[in-house]
Scaffold this motif. Structure first.
Motif, PDB file in Angstrom:
ATOM      1  N   ARG A   1       0.721   3.722  -3.090  1.00 10.46           N
ATOM      2  CA  ARG A   1       0.232   5.080  -2.822  1.00 10.46           C
ATOM      3  C   ARG A   1       1.260   6.118  -3.251  1.00 10.46           C
ATOM      4  NH1 ARG A   1       0.408   6.266   2.890  1.00 10.46           N
ATOM      5  NH2 ARG A   1       2.395   7.126   2.274  1.00 10.46           N
ATOM      6  N   ASN A   2       2.519   5.868  -2.925  1.00  6.44           N
ATOM      7  CA  ASN A   2       3.566   6.812  -3.314  1.00  6.44           C
ATOM      8  C   ASN A   2       3.737   6.887  -4.822  1.00  6.44           C
ATOM      9  OD1 ASN A   2       3.978   7.483  -0.664  1.00  6.44           O
ATOM     10  ND2 ASN A   2       5.773   6.188  -0.418  1.00  6.44           N
ATOM     11  N   ILE A   3       3.648   5.755  -5.497  1.00  4.67           N
ATOM     12  CA  ILE A   3       3.714   5.764  -6.961  1.00  4.67           C
ATOM     13  C   ILE A   3       2.539   6.547  -7.535  1.00  4.67           C
ATOM     14  CG2 ILE A   3       3.475   4.316  -9.021  1.00  4.67           C
ATOM     15  CD1 ILE A   3       5.151   2.192  -7.483  1.00  4.67           C
ATOM     16  N   PHE A   4       1.325   6.288  -7.026  1.00  4.02           N
ATOM     17  CA  PHE A   4       0.147   7.009  -7.516  1.00  4.02           C
ATOM     18  C   PHE A   4       0.311   8.515  -7.286  1.00  4.02           C
ATOM     19  CE2 PHE A   4      -2.649   3.082  -6.445  1.00  4.02           C
ATOM     20  CZ  PHE A   4      -2.188   2.429  -7.575  1.00  4.02           C
ATOM     21  N   MET A   5       0.763   8.902  -6.089  1.00  3.08           N
ATOM     22  CA  MET A   5       0.889  10.321  -5.766  1.00  3.08           C
ATOM     23  C   MET A   5       1.965  10.996  -6.617  1.00  3.08           C
ATOM     24  SD  MET A   5       0.249  10.173  -1.620  1.00  3.08           S
ATOM     25  CE  MET A   5       1.405  11.422  -1.295  1.00  3.08           C
ATOM     26  N   ASP A   6       3.021  10.264  -6.949  1.00  2.00           N
ATOM     27  CA  ASP A   6       4.110  10.861  -7.717  1.00  2.00           C
ATOM     28  C   ASP A   6       3.834  10.917  -9.216  1.00  2.00           C
ATOM     29  OD1 ASP A   6       5.571  11.258  -5.429  1.00  2.00           O
ATOM     30  OD2 ASP A   6       6.895   9.535  -5.717  1.00  2.00           O
ATOM     31  N   TYR A   7       3.152   9.903  -9.752  1.00  2.00           N
ATOM     32  CA  TYR A   7       3.076   9.778 -11.205  1.00  2.00           C
ATOM     33  C   TYR A   7       1.685   9.895 -11.801  1.00  2.00           C
ATOM     34  CZ  TYR A   7       7.854   8.288 -10.602  1.00  2.00           C
ATOM     35  OH  TYR A   7       9.182   8.249 -10.268  1.00  2.00           O
ATOM     36  N   VAL A   8       0.636   9.815 -10.999  1.00  2.00           N
ATOM     37  CA  VAL A   8      -0.727   9.939 -11.536  1.00  2.00           C
ATOM     38  C   VAL A   8      -1.241  11.323 -11.167  1.00  2.00           C
ATOM     39  CG1 VAL A   8      -3.054   8.966 -11.558  1.00  2.00           C
ATOM     40  CG2 VAL A   8      -1.077   7.453 -11.289  1.00  2.00           C
ATOM     41  N   LYS A   9      -1.276  12.207 -12.141  1.00  2.00           N
ATOM     42  CA  LYS A   9      -1.611  13.605 -11.856  1.00  2.00           C
ATOM     43  C   LYS A   9      -3.110  13.892 -11.786  1.00  2.00           C
ATOM     44  CE  LYS A   9       2.605  14.605 -11.331  1.00  2.00           C
ATOM     45  NZ  LYS A   9       3.113  14.645  -9.993  1.00  2.00           N
ATOM     46  N   PRO A  10      -3.966  13.323 -12.653  1.00  2.00           N
ATOM     47  CA  PRO A  10      -5.402  13.636 -12.528  1.00  2.00           C
ATOM     48  C   PRO A  10      -5.960  13.082 -11.206  1.00  2.00           C
ATOM     49  CG  PRO A  10      -4.930  12.655 -14.672  1.00  2.00           C
ATOM     50  CD  PRO A  10      -3.697  12.510 -13.834  1.00  2.00           C
TER      51      PRO A  10
ATOM     52  N   ALA B   1      -8.965  12.563  -9.977  1.00  2.00           N
ATOM     53  CA  ALA B   1     -10.049  11.577 -10.021  1.00  2.00           C
ATOM     54  C   ALA B   1      -9.506  10.183 -10.332  1.00  2.00           C
ATOM     55  CB  ALA B   1     -11.098  11.982 -11.051  1.00  2.00           C
ATOM     56  N   PHE B   2      -8.603  10.098 -11.295  1.00  2.00           N
ATOM     57  CA  PHE B   2      -8.021   8.800 -11.652  1.00  2.00           C
ATOM     58  C   PHE B   2      -7.171   8.256 -10.510  1.00  2.00           C
ATOM     59  CE2 PHE B   2      -4.888   6.201 -14.148  1.00  2.00           C
ATOM     60  CZ  PHE B   2      -5.780   5.180 -14.441  1.00  2.00           C
ATOM     61  N   ARG B   3      -6.395   9.133  -9.877  1.00  2.00           N
ATOM     62  CA  ARG B   3      -5.574   8.723  -8.735  1.00  2.00           C
ATOM     63  C   ARG B   3      -6.462   8.206  -7.607  1.00  2.00           C
ATOM     64  NH1 ARG B   3      -2.238  13.217  -7.674  1.00  2.00           N
ATOM     65  NH2 ARG B   3      -3.784  14.039  -6.253  1.00  2.00           N
ATOM     66  N   PHE B   4      -7.580   8.884  -7.347  1.00  2.00           N
ATOM     67  CA  PHE B   4      -8.514   8.456  -6.306  1.00  2.00           C
ATOM     68  C   PHE B   4      -9.073   7.065  -6.614  1.00  2.00           C
ATOM     69  CE2 PHE B   4     -12.858   8.185  -4.642  1.00  2.00           C
ATOM     70  CZ  PHE B   4     -12.596   8.324  -3.291  1.00  2.00           C
ATOM     71  N   VAL B   5      -9.463   6.836  -7.864  1.00  2.00           N
ATOM     72  CA  VAL B   5      -9.985   5.523  -8.262  1.00  2.00           C
ATOM     73  C   VAL B   5      -8.922   4.457  -8.062  1.00  2.00           C
ATOM     74  CG1 VAL B   5     -10.757   4.166 -10.254  1.00  2.00           C
ATOM     75  CG2 VAL B   5     -11.732   6.424  -9.833  1.00  2.00           C
ATOM     76  N   MET B   6      -7.696   4.760  -8.413  1.00  2.00           N
ATOM     77  CA  MET B   6      -6.607   3.791  -8.226  1.00  2.00           C
ATOM     78  C   MET B   6      -6.359   3.513  -6.747  1.00  2.00           C
ATOM     79  SD  MET B   6      -4.029   4.947 -11.270  1.00  2.00           S
ATOM     80  CE  MET B   6      -2.931   3.555 -11.130  1.00  2.00           C
ATOM     81  N   HIS B   7      -6.428   4.545  -5.908  1.00  2.00           N
ATOM     82  CA  HIS B   7      -6.290   4.341  -4.463  1.00  2.00           C
ATOM     83  C   HIS B   7      -7.388   3.417  -3.946  1.00  2.00           C
ATOM     84  CE1 HIS B   7      -3.808   8.226  -3.664  1.00  2.00           C
ATOM     85  NE2 HIS B   7      -3.027   7.171  -3.719  1.00  2.00           N
TER      86      HIS B   7
ATOM     87  N   TRP C   1       0.822  -1.205   0.000  1.00  2.00           N
ATOM     88  CA  TRP C   1       0.000   0.000   0.000  1.00  2.00           C
ATOM     89  C   TRP C   1       0.861   1.264   0.000  1.00  2.00           C
ATOM     90  CZ3 TRP C   1      -3.738   2.764  -1.361  1.00  2.00           C
ATOM     91  CH2 TRP C   1      -4.011   3.979  -0.747  1.00  2.00           C
ATOM     92  N   VAL C   2       1.863   1.308   0.856  1.00  2.00           N
ATOM     93  CA  VAL C   2       2.724   2.495   0.921  1.00  2.00           C
ATOM     94  C   VAL C   2       3.421   2.704  -0.423  1.00  2.00           C
ATOM     95  CG1 VAL C   2       4.812   3.460   1.973  1.00  2.00           C
ATOM     96  CG2 VAL C   2       3.054   2.452   3.418  1.00  2.00           C
ATOM     97  N   GLY C   3       3.938   1.635  -0.991  1.00  2.00           N
ATOM     98  CA  GLY C   3       4.612   1.754  -2.278  1.00  2.00           C
ATOM     99  C   GLY C   3       3.673   2.200  -3.386  1.00  2.00           C
TER     100      GLY C   3
ATOM    101  N   ILE D   1      -6.950  -0.306  -2.263  1.00  2.00           N
ATOM    102  CA  ILE D   1      -7.440  -0.609  -0.913  1.00  2.00           C
ATOM    103  C   ILE D   1      -8.391  -1.800  -0.939  1.00  2.00           C
ATOM    104  CG2 ILE D   1      -8.900   0.265   0.959  1.00  2.00           C
ATOM    105  CD1 ILE D   1      -7.651   3.056   0.355  1.00  2.00           C
ATOM    106  N   VAL D   2      -9.319  -1.806  -1.884  1.00  2.00           N
ATOM    107  CA  VAL D   2     -10.287  -2.918  -1.986  1.00  2.00           C
ATOM    108  C   VAL D   2      -9.555  -4.217  -2.301  1.00  2.00           C
ATOM    109  CG1 VAL D   2     -12.215  -3.814  -3.352  1.00  2.00           C
ATOM    110  CG2 VAL D   2     -12.248  -1.441  -2.558  1.00  2.00           C
ATOM    111  N   TRP D   3      -8.594  -4.159  -3.228  1.00  2.00           N
ATOM    112  CA  TRP D   3      -7.828  -5.353  -3.587  1.00  2.00           C
ATOM    113  C   TRP D   3      -7.062  -5.897  -2.378  1.00  2.00           C
ATOM    114  CZ3 TRP D   3      -7.636  -8.876  -7.260  1.00  2.00           C
ATOM    115  CH2 TRP D   3      -6.542  -9.714  -7.314  1.00  2.00           C
TER     116      TRP D   3
END
Length: 121
Positions: A83-92, A94-100, A79-81, A104-106
């Motif tokens: 989340r950090n990848i999403f925060m660093d590389y996924v700029k939109p 809404a898309f970052r939120f969906v990925m988070h 999760w930490v890894g 979490i669900v997975w």
């Protein structure tokens, strides 16, 4: 990141850096130690590697509990890894939120599955 306001400095940002770095190291050490423990049990066991050997390793309650704690550590490490990848590389956002949410669900599903597997042995 910091902002200067006259004579004092105000620190801004998420402040995840040190906590994330430390949690990644602690969980990695726990995962490595657990891997060595299981490998030692397999290497020094008598007889061929079989289902019975694996079931025997994980039959004791302390081993089931330790395995579950290690799996939770693995899921937190992931999760930490992620989340950090999403925060660093996924700029939109809404898309970052969906990925988070998906991550979490997975990971929650993997935790449930781990419980079923461990206590079914």
């Amino acid at each position: 990141m910091s902002v200067n306001y006259g004579s004092h400095r105000t620190v801004v940002g998420a402040h995840y850096g040190m906590r994330d770095w430390l949690s990644q190291r602690v969980t990695a050490v726990l995962l490595a130690a657990f891997t060595i423990l299981v490998l030692a049990q397999v290497i020094f066991s008598k007889g061929p590697i079989s289902y019975e050997l694996w079931a025997g390793i994980f039959a004791a309650q302390w081993m089931k509990t330790l395995t579950f704690v290690v799996l939770l550590s693995l899921f937190y490490h992931v999760w930490v890894g992620m989340r950090n990848i999403f925060m660093d590389y996924v700029k939109p956002y809404a898309f970052r939120f969906v990925m988070h949410v998906f991550a979490i669900v997975w990971l929650a599903g993997c935790t449930g599955w781990a419980i079923q597997v461990l206590w079914r042995l």
